[in-house]
Design an enzyme around this catalytic site. Structure first.
Site, PDB file in Angstrom:
ATOM      1  N   TYR A 143      -9.066 -42.217  -9.634  1.00  0.00           N
ATOM      2  CA  TYR A 143     -10.282 -42.670  -8.946  1.00  0.00           C
ATOM      3  C   TYR A 143     -10.553 -44.111  -9.353  1.00  0.00           C
ATOM      4  CZ  TYR A 143     -15.273 -42.959  -7.695  1.00  0.00           C
ATOM      5  OH  TYR A 143     -16.486 -43.336  -7.169  1.00  0.00           O
ATOM      6  N   ASP A 238      -6.443 -50.439 -13.676  1.00  0.00           N
ATOM      7  CA  ASP A 238      -7.873 -50.139 -13.598  1.00  0.00           C
ATOM      8  C   ASP A 238      -8.289 -49.602 -14.971  1.00  0.00           C
ATOM      9  OD1 ASP A 238      -9.998 -48.019 -11.505  1.00  0.00           O
ATOM     10  OD2 ASP A 238     -10.381 -49.164 -13.335  1.00  0.00           O
ATOM     11  N   LYS A 266     -18.037 -50.013 -17.409  1.00  0.00           N
ATOM     12  CA  LYS A 266     -18.503 -49.147 -18.487  1.00  0.00           C
ATOM     13  C   LYS A 266     -18.738 -49.877 -19.815  1.00  0.00           C
ATOM     14  CE  LYS A 266     -16.293 -45.310 -16.095  1.00  0.00           C
ATOM     15  NZ  LYS A 266     -17.318 -44.348 -15.689  1.00  0.00           N
TER      16      LYS A 266
HETATM   17  P1  KE4 Z   1     -18.357 -47.443 -11.062  1.00  0.00           P
HETATM   18  O1  KE4 Z   1     -18.468 -48.040  -9.676  1.00  0.00           O
HETATM   19  O2  KE4 Z   1     -18.840 -46.005 -11.104  1.00  0.00           O
HETATM   20  O3  KE4 Z   1     -18.995 -48.322 -12.137  1.00  0.00           O
HETATM   21  O4  KE4 Z   1     -16.821 -47.410 -11.455  1.00  0.00           O
HETATM   22  C1  KE4 Z   1     -15.910 -46.795 -10.596  1.00  0.00           C
HETATM   23  C2  KE4 Z   1     -14.664 -46.405 -11.391  1.00  0.00           C
HETATM   24  C3  KE4 Z   1     -13.541 -47.196 -11.299  1.00  0.00           C
HETATM   25  N1  KE4 Z   1     -12.424 -46.896 -11.999  1.00  0.00           N
HETATM   26  C4  KE4 Z   1     -12.374 -45.821 -12.814  1.00  0.00           C
HETATM   27  C5  KE4 Z   1     -11.115 -45.517 -13.567  1.00  0.00           C
HETATM   28  C6  KE4 Z   1     -13.508 -44.973 -12.952  1.00  0.00           C
HETATM   29  O5  KE4 Z   1     -13.437 -43.886 -13.750  1.00  0.00           O
HETATM   30  C7  KE4 Z   1     -14.675 -45.271 -12.237  1.00  0.00           C
HETATM   31  C8  KE4 Z   1     -15.923 -44.413 -12.316  1.00  0.00           C
HETATM   32  N2  KE4 Z   1     -15.838 -43.272 -13.175  1.00  0.00           N
HETATM   33  C9  KE4 Z   1     -16.749 -42.190 -12.863  1.00  0.00           C
HETATM   34  C10 KE4 Z   1     -16.460 -41.042 -13.834  1.00  0.00           C
HETATM   35  N3  KE4 Z   1     -15.129 -40.630 -13.858  1.00  0.00           N
HETATM   36  C11 KE4 Z   1     -18.166 -42.632 -12.898  1.00  0.00           C
HETATM   37  C12 KE4 Z   1     -19.158 -41.518 -12.988  1.00  0.00           C
HETATM   38  C13 KE4 Z   1     -19.812 -41.250 -11.672  1.00  0.00           C
HETATM   39  O6  KE4 Z   1     -19.124 -41.393 -10.618  1.00  0.00           O
HETATM   40  O7  KE4 Z   1     -21.008 -40.915 -11.690  1.00  0.00           O
END
Ligand code: KE4
Length: 425
Positions: A143, A238, A266
């Site tokens: 993701y 990523d 994060k």
């Molecule tokens: P954000 O747009 O949520 O800040 O980041 C997206 C993203 C991009 N790349 C990786 C590897 C990620 O894990 C994420 C977002 N992670 C999720 C949890 N696995 C965020 C939690 C959520 O969606 O509420």
């Protein structure tokens, strides 16, 4: 007891989709009422009914130092005294860019944005602008945020196209996104052979953590580095989760594999909204206003988020021993699970990232990950929640350990996990 959480959840559902501002928070896959949180400090999180729990969600990764680290809070408070946002450059943004280049040398040049989604979306646009190619390769189960082109699943003609994995995404938006299998070099080779000189980049989580934690097989990242070089494509790591989590220099330091572009999120924001994309100067000079690839953001690099991120990274830089401490704590938990559940579960751990899969199989890719018994995971989650341990409310998320988790926290957690698994297995 979760009376107030239930009340708030009902109220929330009237005005917020599903009652939450991000889907996984709804506890949909674990069949419980989501806990509405009142506060969090160190390793503890307290819900609106006053239940104090040991937190292993850590806001999905940012909380590597624990919640509300005093030094970070102090820097945020101090920054607030100078205003919240200017929409103009600041010295702190220069310091952040310099620190990122120091800690992650491949990020000679970087651009701050406000989320991981924005970082990955922008990095892909840069890769397409730089290579003048349209297609990208991602991996099933990885993701990278919710930008349209990344919400895909392999189409029937998987070697040459994909189909949207979300309503509202036009097929045209995903036709240039190809899907390979994580830890399966042949699936990547096939895509490059079927799309000669058309692939701009391969984007990968160097440790997959969105299908649960699935580490790269030995040589897999090195293979991706080589095949992208051979085919004139860029390699995008990523590192939104792995950045500053696996090592101070992220997964690329941990595995000694250097990508062309890196995305961060994060931890880099220390709990405030920051995403970053960056890489070598010759690639990043494509970005507006220097180059033809447009990207912009009202709150990019805003002083409050930058203050939180800078202090977080400075604390990590001052105390690299944190990574050994995190390793030991997470290993203690992993060992407890293996002792209590034996072959009935698969525990994948790397650094302070771990997942417990309810399957006797080794989980090495998306297919084996989704073979796990999510109902058993929900049972495990509910037991831990009822016994004061707040872990990922989904089989396909990671458990995060922080520097604030004390030895006592870890032993309490191990006792609860041991009692739970012995009752289940
Ligand atoms: P954000 O747009 O949520 O800040 O980041 C997206 C993203 C991009 N790349 C990786 C590897 C990620 O894990 C994420 C977002 N992670 C999720 C949890 N696995 C965020 C939690 C959520 O969606 O509420």
């Amino acid at each position: 007891m979760d009376t107030r959480s239930r009340e708030l959840f009902e109220a929330a559902k009237r005005h917020i989709p599903g009652g939450v501002n991000s889907p996984v928070r709804a506890f949909g896959s674990v069949g419980r009422t989501p806990r509405f949180i009142a506060s969090a400090h160190g390793s503890r999180i307290v819900d609106v009914d006053g239940n104090e729990m040991i937190d292993y969600v850590c806001s999905w990764g940012p909380g590597i130092l624990g919640h509300a680290h005093p030094r970070v809070i102090e820097k945020v408070r101090e920054a607030c005294g100078y205003g919240l946002t200017y929409g103009a450059p600041t010295e702190q943004e220069v310091q952040m860019a310099e620190l990122l280049a120091e800690l992650i040398p491949s990020m000679e040049v970087s651009r701050l944005v406000s989320s991981g989604t924005e970082a990955v979306m922008s990095a892909i646009r840069v890769a397409r602008g730089y290579t003048k190619r349209d297609k990208i390769v991602k991996f099933k189960g990885c993701y990278h945020g919710h930008s349209d082109g990344l919400l895909v699943k392999a189409g029937s003609a998987a070697l040459t196209t994909s189909v949207p994995d979300s309503a509202g995404v036009p097929a045209d938006y995903t036709k240039n996104t190809l899907v390979a299998q994580y830890n399966d070099p042949a699936s990547v080779e096939e895509l490059f052979q079927a799309n000669p000189e058309e692939i701009a980049a391969v984007v990968v989580e160097p440790v997959a953590a969105n299908m649960g934690v699935v580490p790269p097989a030995p040589g897999f990242l090195e293979f991706l580095r080589e095949i992208t070089k051979q085919n004139g494509a860029l390699l995008i790591f990523d590192e939104v989760i792995t950045g500053f989590r696996l090592a101070l220099g992220g997964a690329q330091e941990y595995f000694h594999v250097t990508p062309d572009l890196t995305t961060l999120g994060k931890i880099v924001g220390g709990g405030m909204p920051i995403g970053v994309y960056g890489g070598k100067h010759e690639i990043m000079e494509m970005v507006s206003p220097l180059g033809p690839v447009y990207q912009a953001g009202t709150l990019s690099g805003n002083p409050i988020a930058t203050a939180a991120g800078l202090e977080t990274l400075r604390i990590l830089r001052e105390d690299p021993g944190i990574y050994q401490r995190l390793e030991e704590k997470a290993q203690r938990i992993a060992e407890t699970v293996r002792e209590a559940a034996g072959e009935a579960v698969c525990v994948n751990r790397i650094g302070s990232l771990l997942s417990i899969f309810f399957t006797p199989e080794q989980v090495t890719d998306h297919e084996s990950a989704v073979s796990s018994d999510t109902a058993r995971y929900a049972e495990y989650f509910g037991y831990l929640l009822d016994h004061g341990i707040y872990t990922a409310p989904s089989q396909f998320e990671a458990m995060f350990v922080s520097d604030a988790h004390t030895g006592e926290d870890i032993e309490t957690t191990c006792r609860v996990i041991r009692d739970c698994l012995r009752g289940m297995i």
